[in-house]
Design an enzyme around this catalytic site. Structure first.
Site, PDB file in Angstrom:
ATOM      1  N   LYS A 199       1.024  -1.021   0.108  1.00 55.12           N
ATOM      2  CA  LYS A 199      -0.083  -0.106  -0.003  1.00 55.12           C
ATOM      3  C   LYS A 199       0.898   1.179   0.022  1.00 55.12           C
ATOM      4  O   LYS A 199       0.378   2.382  -0.665  1.00 55.12           O
ATOM      5  CB  LYS A 199      -1.108  -0.037   1.107  1.00 55.12           C
ATOM      6  CG  LYS A 199      -0.371  -0.048   2.391  1.00 55.12           C
ATOM      7  CD  LYS A 199      -0.153   1.194   2.899  1.00 55.12           C
ATOM      8  CE  LYS A 199       0.654   1.214   4.443  1.00 55.12           C
ATOM      9  NZ  LYS A 199       1.174   2.093   5.018  1.00 55.12           N
ATOM     10  N   ASP A 257      -5.842   0.478   4.816  1.00 53.21           N
ATOM     11  CA  ASP A 257      -4.541   1.066   5.096  1.00 53.21           C
ATOM     12  C   ASP A 257      -4.223   1.794   3.836  1.00 53.21           C
ATOM     13  O   ASP A 257      -3.904   2.782   3.929  1.00 53.21           O
ATOM     14  CB  ASP A 257      -3.675   0.032   5.193  1.00 53.21           C
ATOM     15  CG  ASP A 257      -2.334   0.563   6.026  1.00 53.21           C
ATOM     16  OD1 ASP A 257      -2.338   2.065   6.202  1.00 53.21           O
ATOM     17  OD2 ASP A 257      -1.421  -0.026   6.207  1.00 53.21           O
ATOM     18  N   ARG A 266       3.868  10.195   3.987  1.00 48.45           N
ATOM     19  CA  ARG A 266       5.120  10.541   3.099  1.00 48.45           C
ATOM     20  C   ARG A 266       5.052  10.039   1.728  1.00 48.45           C
ATOM     21  O   ARG A 266       5.526  10.561   0.576  1.00 48.45           O
ATOM     22  CB  ARG A 266       6.387  10.123   3.692  1.00 48.45           C
ATOM     23  CG  ARG A 266       6.433  10.455   5.259  1.00 48.45           C
ATOM     24  CD  ARG A 266       7.495   9.881   5.999  1.00 48.45           C
ATOM     25  NE  ARG A 266       7.535   9.769   7.347  1.00 48.45           N
ATOM     26  CZ  ARG A 266       7.979   9.263   8.288  1.00 48.45           C
ATOM     27  NH1 ARG A 266       9.098   8.343   7.757  1.00 48.45           N
ATOM     28  NH2 ARG A 266       7.976   9.120   9.464  1.00 48.45           N
TER      29      ARG A 266
HETATM   30  N1  LIG Z   1       3.710   5.969  11.320  1.00 49.95           N
HETATM   31  C1  LIG Z   1       2.643   5.232  11.007  1.00 49.95           C
HETATM   32  O1  LIG Z   1       1.599   5.825  11.036  1.00 49.95           O
HETATM   33  C2  LIG Z   1       2.729   3.698  11.131  1.00 49.95           C
HETATM   34  C3  LIG Z   1       1.718   2.842  11.129  1.00 49.95           C
HETATM   35  C4  LIG Z   1       1.678   1.543  11.009  1.00 49.95           C
HETATM   36  C5  LIG Z   1       3.058   1.021  10.723  1.00 49.95           C
HETATM   37  N2  LIG Z   1       4.211   1.895  10.519  1.00 49.95           N
HETATM   38  C6  LIG Z   1       5.341   1.201  10.318  1.00 49.95           C
HETATM   39  O2  LIG Z   1       6.130   1.158  11.682  1.00 49.95           O
HETATM   40  C7  LIG Z   1       7.604   1.284  11.410  1.00 49.95           C
HETATM   41  C8  LIG Z   1       8.372   2.317  11.942  1.00 49.95           C
HETATM   42  O3  LIG Z   1       7.613   3.378  11.378  1.00 49.95           O
HETATM   43  P1  LIG Z   1       7.464   4.878  12.142  1.00 49.95           P
HETATM   44  O4  LIG Z   1       6.313   5.584  11.785  1.00 49.95           O
HETATM   45  O5  LIG Z   1       7.538   4.769  13.571  1.00 49.95           O
HETATM   46  O6  LIG Z   1       8.908   5.619  11.517  1.00 49.95           O
HETATM   47  P2  LIG Z   1      10.043   6.633  12.477  1.00 49.95           P
HETATM   48  O7  LIG Z   1      10.768   7.077  11.345  1.00 49.95           O
HETATM   49  O8  LIG Z   1       9.093   7.464  13.323  1.00 49.95           O
HETATM   50  O9  LIG Z   1      10.426   5.522  13.265  1.00 49.95           O
HETATM   51  C9  LIG Z   1      11.472   4.701  12.883  1.00 49.95           C
HETATM   52  C10 LIG Z   1      12.124   3.714  13.991  1.00 49.95           C
HETATM   53  O10 LIG Z   1      13.026   2.846  13.268  1.00 49.95           O
HETATM   54  C11 LIG Z   1      14.420   2.940  13.992  1.00 49.95           C
HETATM   55  N3  LIG Z   1      15.129   2.881  12.536  1.00 49.95           N
HETATM   56  C12 LIG Z   1      15.378   3.794  11.354  1.00 49.95           C
HETATM   57  N4  LIG Z   1      16.360   3.247  10.694  1.00 49.95           N
HETATM   58  C13 LIG Z   1      16.964   2.141  11.422  1.00 49.95           C
HETATM   59  C14 LIG Z   1      18.104   1.426  11.262  1.00 49.95           C
HETATM   60  N5  LIG Z   1      18.701   1.561  10.120  1.00 49.95           N
HETATM   61  N6  LIG Z   1      18.431   0.698  12.141  1.00 49.95           N
HETATM   62  C15 LIG Z   1      17.698   0.475  13.330  1.00 49.95           C
HETATM   63  N7  LIG Z   1      16.520   1.084  13.595  1.00 49.95           N
HETATM   64  C16 LIG Z   1      16.303   2.007  12.882  1.00 49.95           C
HETATM   65  C17 LIG Z   1      14.481   4.431  14.465  1.00 49.95           C
HETATM   66  O11 LIG Z   1      15.374   4.326  15.443  1.00 49.95           O
HETATM   67  C18 LIG Z   1      12.985   4.551  15.020  1.00 49.95           C
HETATM   68  O12 LIG Z   1      12.713   3.796  16.257  1.00 49.95           O
HETATM   69  C19 LIG Z   1       7.860   1.549   9.662  1.00 49.95           C
HETATM   70  O13 LIG Z   1       7.980   0.028   9.024  1.00 49.95           O
HETATM   71  C20 LIG Z   1       6.338   1.835   9.327  1.00 49.95           C
HETATM   72  O14 LIG Z   1       5.830   1.515   8.019  1.00 49.95           O
HETATM   73  C21 LIG Z   1       4.148   3.090  10.679  1.00 49.95           C
END
Ligand SMILES: NC(=O)c1ccc[n+]([C@@H]2O[C@H](COP(=O)([O-])OP(=O)(O)OC[C@H]3O[C@@H](n4cnc5c(N)ncnc54)[C@H](O)[C@@H]3O)[C@@H](O)[C@H]2O)c1
Length: 348
Positions: A199, A257, A266
């Protein structure tokens, strides 16, 4: 009180703290070495910088060096880091994960293994554990229309827990549910894990349709709706080819989703830039400059390799996936033509 340790203090990790805390769990939030500034803000009682919402009360915070302590005695561990970080964090936390009763997964993406084979994230985690001779508890894949900030704020949210063992999905769907965070349960782990990254890819195409309106001054809602329809169909086709149920794509992980991701976020913003006339390369450079990771970009390339490796019969059929990859690689054709060719019905 059951203990849940969330790995990754980004938007989603911190957002998930609200429902599980309200559902009565002891919640520990561990930040990676990239998250110190996020932990600083939470410790100072400020809103979380990614969600703009203060962390739920009573959540215990842990920094990168305190991983062992954060995992000690955890009943459930949640992997909530960006997909690129999943292999490393899995390796670092493997011992603690193996002692837990379940590993939940909110990360969304595909993961190439050492031989370049594209795996879904649960499979990638299982492969790492197997290589180290460590056995894992059941994995619960979490997906659905969940924006981290709304989840953090306690706004009404529907989500889905997918575990191969349906009883495990149901158990945690009951135990993490609140009045406003309501959880479906499924045994279709594969379907959930296909929709989650796909998605993001298709949200780029939805963004392009919106951007065309900005660029031309005329709405392209018809094209956007046809694109949405095509995206859902392709998630279902790809899922089925890999063993998922057809209907998962038509439920919360797919349609749900995709709707929320196509509204904001983004991937959509990146698509809008392209639709209004920026090249894919320039638009991505600008997103990078703004520290906006566009997960749909790597996912598009990995998805097309996944199709070649594991569902080659779909190579020509997933026309929208092909179109997004054509645009990302800098097509010479107008993007409206590329998307139209992919999503408008062919001559019967
Ligand atoms: N933001 C949302 O609404 C949402 C909803 C559902 C699922 N997600 C998924 O959850 C996951 C995290 O998304 P988010 O929105 O919290 O992103 P974010 O950018 O706010 O946080 C990213 C997290 O991943 C860690 N991280 C990033 N690069 C890394 C690396 N190279 N090695 C180790 N850790 C690393 C960071 O330290 C942080 O804890 C993603 O896969 C995203 O698709 C996000």
């Amino acid at each position: 009180m059951s203990i849940i340790t969330i790995l990754g203090a980004g938007a989603m990790g911190s957002g998930l703290c609200t429902p599980v805390r309200n559902a009565g769990w002891e919640v520990r939030l561990w930040g990676t070495w990239l998250d110190d500034h996020l932990i600083d803000a939470c410790e100072a009682g400020k809103p979380h910088p990614r969600t703009n919402v203060p962390l739920a009360k009573g959540v215990k915070l842990f920094r990168a060096a305190q991983l062992e302590k954060a995992l000690d005695g955890a009943d459930v561990v949640v992997m909530s880091v960006a997909s690129v970080g999943v292999p490393k964090i899995t390796e670092m936390a493997l011992e603690g994960i193996s002692k837990a009763k379940a590993l939940w997964l909110t990360s969304k993406g595909f993961c190439p293994n050492n031989e370049g084979k594209i795996q879904l994230l649960p499979e990638a985690i299982r492969t790492i554990a197997k290589q180290k001779g460590i056995s894992l508890p059941p994995i619960v894949a979490i997906a659905g229309p969940v924006k981290a900030n709304e989840c953090a704020e306690g706004k009404p949210t529907a989500t889905i827990f997918g575990c191969k063992d349906l009883e495990v999905s149901r158990k945690y769907a009951r135990e993490a549910r609140t009045d406003v965070y309501c959880i479906e349960a499924t045994d279709d782990e594969t379907g959930v894990e296909i929709c989650a990254p796909m998605k993001n890819v298709y949200a780029i195409a939805l963004g392009i349709a919106d951007g065309l309106e900005e660029g031309t001054g005329f709405p392209h809602h018809n094209l956007k709706a046809a694109t949405f329809n095509r995206a859902v169909k392709e998630m279902s086709l790809l899922g089925q080819a890999l063993g998922a149920k057809a209907e998962t794509a038509f439920g919360l992980p797919g349609v749900g989703d995709l709707e929320v991701t196509g509204l904001s976020g983004r991937n959509k913003v990146y698509g809008v830039r392209i639709g209004r006339g920026e090249t894919a390369k320039d638009a991505l450079a600008e997103m990078d400059r703004l520290e906006q990771t566009v997960e749909g970009v790597p996912a598009a390339g990995l998805a097309s390799t996944l199709v070649e490796q594991s569902a080659p019969q779909l190579k020509e059929e997933l026309t929208l996936l092909k179109a997004v990859n054509e645009i990302l690689s800098g097509t010479e054709r107008p993007v409206v033509k590329v998307i139209s060719d992919a999503v408008l019905p062919k001559m019967p």
